[in-house]
Design an enzyme around this catalytic site. Structure first.
Site, PDB file in Angstrom:
ATOM      1  N   ASP A 158      -2.753  70.300  -5.031  1.00 37.08           N
ATOM      2  CA  ASP A 158      -1.137  70.553  -4.821  1.00 37.08           C
ATOM      3  C   ASP A 158      -0.714  70.011  -3.789  1.00 37.08           C
ATOM      4  O   ASP A 158       0.445  69.404  -3.030  1.00 37.08           O
ATOM      5  CB  ASP A 158      -0.537  69.975  -5.941  1.00 37.08           C
ATOM      6  CG  ASP A 158      -0.030  71.398  -5.908  1.00 37.08           C
ATOM      7  OD1 ASP A 158      -0.920  72.250  -4.862  1.00 37.08           O
ATOM      8  OD2 ASP A 158       1.040  72.060  -6.857  1.00 37.08           O
ATOM      9  N   SER A 159      -1.274  70.633  -2.581  1.00 35.10           N
ATOM     10  CA  SER A 159      -1.274  70.287  -1.089  1.00 35.10           C
ATOM     11  C   SER A 159      -0.928  69.484  -0.263  1.00 35.10           C
ATOM     12  O   SER A 159      -0.523  68.924   0.913  1.00 35.10           O
ATOM     13  CB  SER A 159      -2.104  72.124  -0.415  1.00 35.10           C
ATOM     14  OG  SER A 159      -3.255  71.357  -0.631  1.00 35.10           O
ATOM     15  N   LYS A 196      -6.821  72.986 -12.452  1.00 34.14           N
ATOM     16  CA  LYS A 196      -6.505  74.804 -11.836  1.00 34.14           C
ATOM     17  C   LYS A 196      -4.662  74.571 -12.596  1.00 34.14           C
ATOM     18  O   LYS A 196      -4.263  73.307 -12.303  1.00 34.14           O
ATOM     19  CB  LYS A 196      -6.554  75.054 -10.176  1.00 34.14           C
ATOM     20  CG  LYS A 196      -5.873  76.477  -9.747  1.00 34.14           C
ATOM     21  CD  LYS A 196      -5.931  76.317  -8.484  1.00 34.14           C
ATOM     22  CE  LYS A 196      -5.733  75.844  -7.079  1.00 34.14           C
ATOM     23  NZ  LYS A 196      -3.976  75.630  -7.676  1.00 34.14           N
ATOM     24  N   GLU A 225      -3.499  84.130  -4.067  1.00 34.27           N
ATOM     25  CA  GLU A 225      -2.650  83.415  -2.837  1.00 34.27           C
ATOM     26  C   GLU A 225      -1.950  84.126  -2.180  1.00 34.27           C
ATOM     27  O   GLU A 225      -1.123  84.787  -3.209  1.00 34.27           O
ATOM     28  CB  GLU A 225      -2.163  81.804  -3.079  1.00 34.27           C
ATOM     29  CG  GLU A 225      -1.591  81.799  -1.868  1.00 34.27           C
ATOM     30  CD  GLU A 225      -1.384  80.332  -2.248  1.00 34.27           C
ATOM     31  OE1 GLU A 225      -2.004  79.045  -2.754  1.00 34.27           O
ATOM     32  OE2 GLU A 225      -0.769  79.386  -1.312  1.00 34.27           O
ATOM     33  N   GLU A 261      -1.603  76.502 -11.610  1.00 30.79           N
ATOM     34  CA  GLU A 261      -0.560  78.095 -11.515  1.00 30.79           C
ATOM     35  C   GLU A 261       0.491  79.129 -12.449  1.00 30.79           C
ATOM     36  O   GLU A 261       0.632  78.044 -13.307  1.00 30.79           O
ATOM     37  CB  GLU A 261       0.462  77.173 -10.814  1.00 30.79           C
ATOM     38  CG  GLU A 261       0.151  76.542  -9.268  1.00 30.79           C
ATOM     39  CD  GLU A 261       0.518  76.266  -8.172  1.00 30.79           C
ATOM     40  OE1 GLU A 261       2.157  76.746  -7.956  1.00 30.79           O
ATOM     41  OE2 GLU A 261       0.154  75.702  -7.008  1.00 30.79           O
ATOM     42  N   ASP A 314      -6.430  70.106  -9.481  1.00 28.12           N
ATOM     43  CA  ASP A 314      -4.628  70.591  -9.555  1.00 28.12           C
ATOM     44  C   ASP A 314      -4.221  70.285 -11.013  1.00 28.12           C
ATOM     45  O   ASP A 314      -3.676  69.009  -9.996  1.00 28.12           O
ATOM     46  CB  ASP A 314      -4.629  70.815  -8.419  1.00 28.12           C
ATOM     47  CG  ASP A 314      -3.158  72.362  -7.524  1.00 28.12           C
ATOM     48  OD1 ASP A 314      -3.445  73.003  -8.643  1.00 28.12           O
ATOM     49  OD2 ASP A 314      -3.185  72.738  -6.878  1.00 28.12           O
TER      50      ASP A 314
END
Ligand code: KIV
Length: 287
Positions: A54-55, A123, A190, A125, A93
């Site tokens: 999602d970057s 993925k 991270e 978070e 993501d």
């Protein structure tokens, strides 16, 4: 025997192969990619996993954080990356908001990434064992992500190193054990101190994939634009720029602009001279 056919590295990377990396003492390599040509490039370079992170919101769409990107926007890019990959494992993501409501909605969104996008895993978070179980029950492998989870920046008060202090460190180790027990096949760590990342890596049997988490993780991930020197707004300490493509690209475009202005582009060789040769093809295709 090519590197791809070696017994250590299958031609097609699978979730079980990734999950077993610590037992083989293999270092996993994951890079982000957001479109077809980037996917082809990172795969040709030999990465094991490709993450459509999602970057995307920041490095491709120009937002200041990752919060605004939607499932539909992510899917658009996941599909393009899918078309560029043959061997590497594709991880999508799940963006902010796509798994923060009811679990069945999150499962439905995860299914879209597999069914429409062709992702092989998603993925998520944060410390969300129930969700990892629910998505896993829908046959979708989940990569967990702990430490600095950028979707939580408002709660954290910014992009800050996580796990500092005994209590936070204990909580991170606990969270890692919990996501493993819930069925996550790998764990991104991270921006946590190296020593803590090493403790987490020792505490779980799934591979840890670090970004700003020191050298003891089972693998490393970097964002495409950081690795290649294309991101020019932020420069976290954990980024090593292996090229300066932002600068090289600017210089190339400036050289072309100058050639256009001075009448040096295009030349006769770059033009079609004979109007009677209508069958002439536009040129060779790139390989
Ligand atoms: O969105 C992303 O690119 C990520 C990686 C930095 C792990 O989550």
């Amino acid at each position: 025997m090519s590197e791809r056919q070696s017994p250590r590295r299958p031609r097609k990377i699978t979730v079980p192969w990734v999950a077993e990396a610590p037992a083989r003492s293999d270092k996993l390599v994951m890079a982000t990619a957001y479109d077809f040509s980037q996917a082809r490039q990172v795969e040709a370079a030999g990465v094991d996993l490709v993450l459509v992170g999602d970057s995307l919101a920041m490095v491709v769409l120009g937002h200041d954080d990752t919060l605004s990107v939607t499932v539909d926007e992510m899917l658009h890019h996941v599909k393009a990356v899918r078309r560029g990959l043959d061997h590497a494992l594709l991880v999508a993501d799940m963006p902010f908001g796509s798994f923060h409501g009811r679990p069945h909605t999150a499962v439905a969104e995860a299914i879209r990434f597999v069914k429409e996008g062709g992702a092989q895993a998603v993925k998520i978070e944060g410390r969300r064992p129930e969700l990892i179980q629910a998505i896993g029950a829908a046959e979708i492998p989940v990569m967990a992500h702990l430490g600095l989870t950028p979707q939580s920046i408002h709660r954290f008060g910014g992009f800050k190193v996580q796990g500092r202090g005994d209590e936070a460190a204990r909580a991170l180790v606990e969270a890692a054990r919990e996501v493993e027990a819930a069925g996550a096949f790998a764990l991104v760590l991270e921006c946590v101190p190296s020593q803590l990342a090493a403790e987490v890596t020792a505490a779980v049997s799934i591979p840890t994939i670090g970004i700003g988490a020191g050298p003891e993780c089972d693998g490393q991930v970097l964002v495409y634009h950081d690795l290649l020197g294309l991101e020019e707004r932020i420069a976290p300490r954990f980024v090593r720029r292996y090229a300066e493509l932002g600068l090289a690209g600017r210089e190339a475009i400036a050289a072309w602009a100058e050639d256009v202005r001075r009448g040096r582009f295009p030349t006769a060789e770059e033009s079609y001279a004979d109007p009677s040769r209508s069958e002439e093809s536009v040129g060779r295709l790139y390989g």
